[in-house]
Scaffold this motif. Sequence first.
Motif: not given
Length: 279
Positions: A1-20
Motif C-alpha cells: 500500500x502506498x502512503x502519503x505523508x502529510x508533512x511532505x504533502x504540505x511542504x511540497x505544496x508550500x514550495x510549489x505554491x511559492x513558485x506558482x
Amino acid sequence: MNVIYIDVLIVLNIYVNYFLLKATSRIAHSSIDTPGLVISSVTGSLFSLVILIPELNFFLTFIIKAAAAVIVVLMGFRRKSREEYIRLIVYFYIINFLFAGIIIGLRYFIKPEYLCINNSFVYIDVSLFSLIIFTALSYFLICGIRTVLDRDTKSSGSFSVIIKNGNNFVTLEGLSDTGNSVTDLFSGKPVIVCPADIIKEFTGKNISSDEVYDEIVRSDIFRGTRLIPYSTIDGNGVLPAFRPDEVIIRGENIIRSVDVLVGLKETSGRAVFNPSILA
C-alpha cells in the motif's frame, strides 16, 4: 500500500505554491510582497489535503480548486482593483494547469517511486533535488511565455500613470517608449522614469534634484530605495528609485496595475515606461 505523508504533502505544496505565485506575479506584471507570498503559499498548501478525501465529482472538485485560487490570490496580492484581481485569478488558474501538465509530463524523466493524483491535487514522491530542478525549469518556462508575449505589445496611444505611495498619489502623463530598458538588477523589475519633483507630492517638501535620493532614504514613507544604473545616448548615470505601493497605467481600452520601481529624473513632466509592462 502506498502512503502519503502529510508533512511532505504540505511542504511540497508550500514550495510549489511559492513558485506558482511568483510566476503569476511575473506573467501579470503585478507586485506581490514577501509576507503575502509566504502566507498565501502556506494557506494554499492546506487545500492539498483534499487529496486524502475519496474521489469527488468533477463539479465539486472544480469548485474547490476555484475557491483555492481565489483565496490564494486575494491573500497574496493585496490592494488591487476588482478588475486586477479577476485578471490575477485567471492567470493563476491557467498557470496551475500549465505547471501540473509540465510536472506530469516530466514524470517519465524523474521516474518518481510514487505519483498520486486525486481530486485534481498531486502528490509526488521524488528527491528534493529533482523537485527543485524541475520546479525551477517549469517556472522559467512559464516566464519565457511572458517574454514572448512582451514582444508584441501595443506601444502607441495616450496614457496616464497613477503612482500611489502611502496616503498620497500623483497622476502623470505617460509616455510609452521601447527605449526605456532601465531594470533593477537585484529584483529584475522594470523601472518607470518619472520627474524628480513628484517627491513633493508625497513629502510636501520642495526638494532639488541633487537631494532626492537623500530625502527618500531618510523618509520612512518610501520603501526599497536604491540607486539604479542607466545608459542613454547622452551618457551614463544612476537613478534614485523607490518601490511604490502601486502603479496603475490607464490607456485606450486598457487599465493595468504594474509591478515596477519608480526612478526619478528630469523627464519633461512625463512618466516614461517600456510598453512590455502592459502585456
